[in-house]
Write a protein that holds these residues in place. Structure first.
Motif, PDB file in Angstrom:
ATOM      1  N   ILE A  76      57.373  39.158   8.176  1.00  0.00           N
ATOM      2  CA  ILE A  76      56.651  38.727   6.973  1.00  0.00           C
ATOM      3  C   ILE A  76      55.269  38.262   7.407  1.00  0.00           C
ATOM      4  CG2 ILE A  76      56.646  37.161   5.002  1.00  0.00           C
ATOM      5  CD1 ILE A  76      59.682  36.928   5.336  1.00  0.00           C
ATOM      6  N   GLU A  77      54.286  39.094   7.246  1.00  0.00           N
ATOM      7  CA  GLU A  77      52.942  38.805   7.741  1.00  0.00           C
ATOM      8  C   GLU A  77      51.920  38.906   6.612  1.00  0.00           C
ATOM      9  OE1 GLU A  77      53.155  40.384  12.337  1.00  0.00           O
ATOM     10  OE2 GLU A  77      52.600  41.817  10.772  1.00  0.00           O
ATOM     11  N   PHE A  78      50.979  37.984   6.611  1.00  0.00           N
ATOM     12  CA  PHE A  78      49.885  38.037   5.638  1.00  0.00           C
ATOM     13  C   PHE A  78      48.691  37.260   6.198  1.00  0.00           C
ATOM     14  CE2 PHE A  78      52.847  34.651   4.579  1.00  0.00           C
ATOM     15  CZ  PHE A  78      52.041  33.535   4.469  1.00  0.00           C
ATOM     16  N   PRO A 111      41.330  39.921   8.184  1.00  0.00           N
ATOM     17  CA  PRO A 111      42.681  40.310   7.774  1.00  0.00           C
ATOM     18  C   PRO A 111      43.598  40.679   8.934  1.00  0.00           C
ATOM     19  CG  PRO A 111      41.113  42.072   7.323  1.00  0.00           C
ATOM     20  CD  PRO A 111      40.306  40.874   7.728  1.00  0.00           C
ATOM     21  N   LYS A 114      47.024  37.604  11.192  1.00  0.00           N
ATOM     22  CA  LYS A 114      48.065  37.450  10.185  1.00  0.00           C
ATOM     23  C   LYS A 114      49.051  36.338  10.545  1.00  0.00           C
ATOM     24  CE  LYS A 114      47.825  42.236   8.618  1.00  0.00           C
ATOM     25  NZ  LYS A 114      48.591  43.488   8.380  1.00  0.00           N
ATOM     26  N   ASP A 146      52.781  34.576  10.252  1.00  0.00           N
ATOM     27  CA  ASP A 146      54.193  34.801   9.959  1.00  0.00           C
ATOM     28  C   ASP A 146      54.937  33.483  10.187  1.00  0.00           C
ATOM     29  OD1 ASP A 146      56.081  34.849  12.505  1.00  0.00           O
ATOM     30  OD2 ASP A 146      54.205  35.791  13.131  1.00  0.00           O
TER      31      ASP A 146
END
Length: 202
Positions: A54-56, A63, A66, A68
């Motif tokens: 789950i990376e953002f 960007p 990221k 997690d």
């Protein structure tokens, strides 16, 4: 008289049910390794693996940096079962990424270890909310140092960048990102570690 003595000696050599159970699991439940504890460690590792995907991005304009939440799982394992659990979950949780991104995985493992192990060591000695807070802060400082140094050493190896270019990114990108990342780790862990620990102890 000699028969009675022989009987007493024989009876004391028979292991109790609890010691037999401890032998079967390797170490008694009060020790480091029990069947239940191994199962919980495995759950922590599996959860860390799952959430590592789950990376953002956290910082606008960068960007590729990221976030997690796997570091939260590493912290929780360390608070619940000590630094050995923190090491185990921090390392094994990133195994799925090693083959696809070995250098990035190395960085992630180093930062996770630097955050969770000092926090677990402090909390093991001071098992209060104050101890948890001190541990999280100590771990965050250690992880921040490791993240910055690691970027300077590792990023030029696998990215098309010089050390000078990476250093120029510390203040505008790397420092804010890592501060935000570690802050999220610390705040979430501080809010949920007690309910999770109580659940595990039932």
């Amino acid at each position: 008289m000699s028969v009675s003595s022989h009987t007493d000696t024989h009876s004391t050599s028979v292991p109790s049910a609890s010691s037999a159970s401890a032998h079967a699991t390797g170490v008694a439940d009060s020790g480091r390794w029990s069947t239940r504890r191994i199962a919980v460690y495995a759950l922590f590792v599996a959860l860390s693996m799952a959430v590592s995907f789950i990376e953002f991005p956290l910082i606008p304009g960068v960007p590729w940096l990221k976030y997690d939440p796997s570091g939260i799982v590493c912290l929780m394992a360390g608070f619940a079962y000590g630094p050995a659990a923190a090491v185990l979950v921090s390392v094994l949780g990133f195994v799925p990424h090693v083959f696809a991104d070995p250098w990035g995985s190395l960085m992630a493992i180093a930062v996770a270890l630097a955050m969770s192990v000092p926090a677990a060591l402090v909390y093991r000695r001071l098992r209060t909310r104050r101890g948890a807070l001190i541990g999280i802060i100590a771990g965050a400082v250690a992880a921040l140092v490791v993240a910055i140094i690691g970027n300077l050493l590792v990023t030029p190896i696998y990215a098309d960048m010089t050390v000078e270019q990476v250093a120029a990114m510390i203040v505008p990108a790397l420092l804010p990102f890592n501060l935000a990342k570690l802050a999220v780790h610390g705040v979430v862990t501080f809010l949920i570690y007690k309910p999770i620990s109580n659940l595990l102890n039932r």
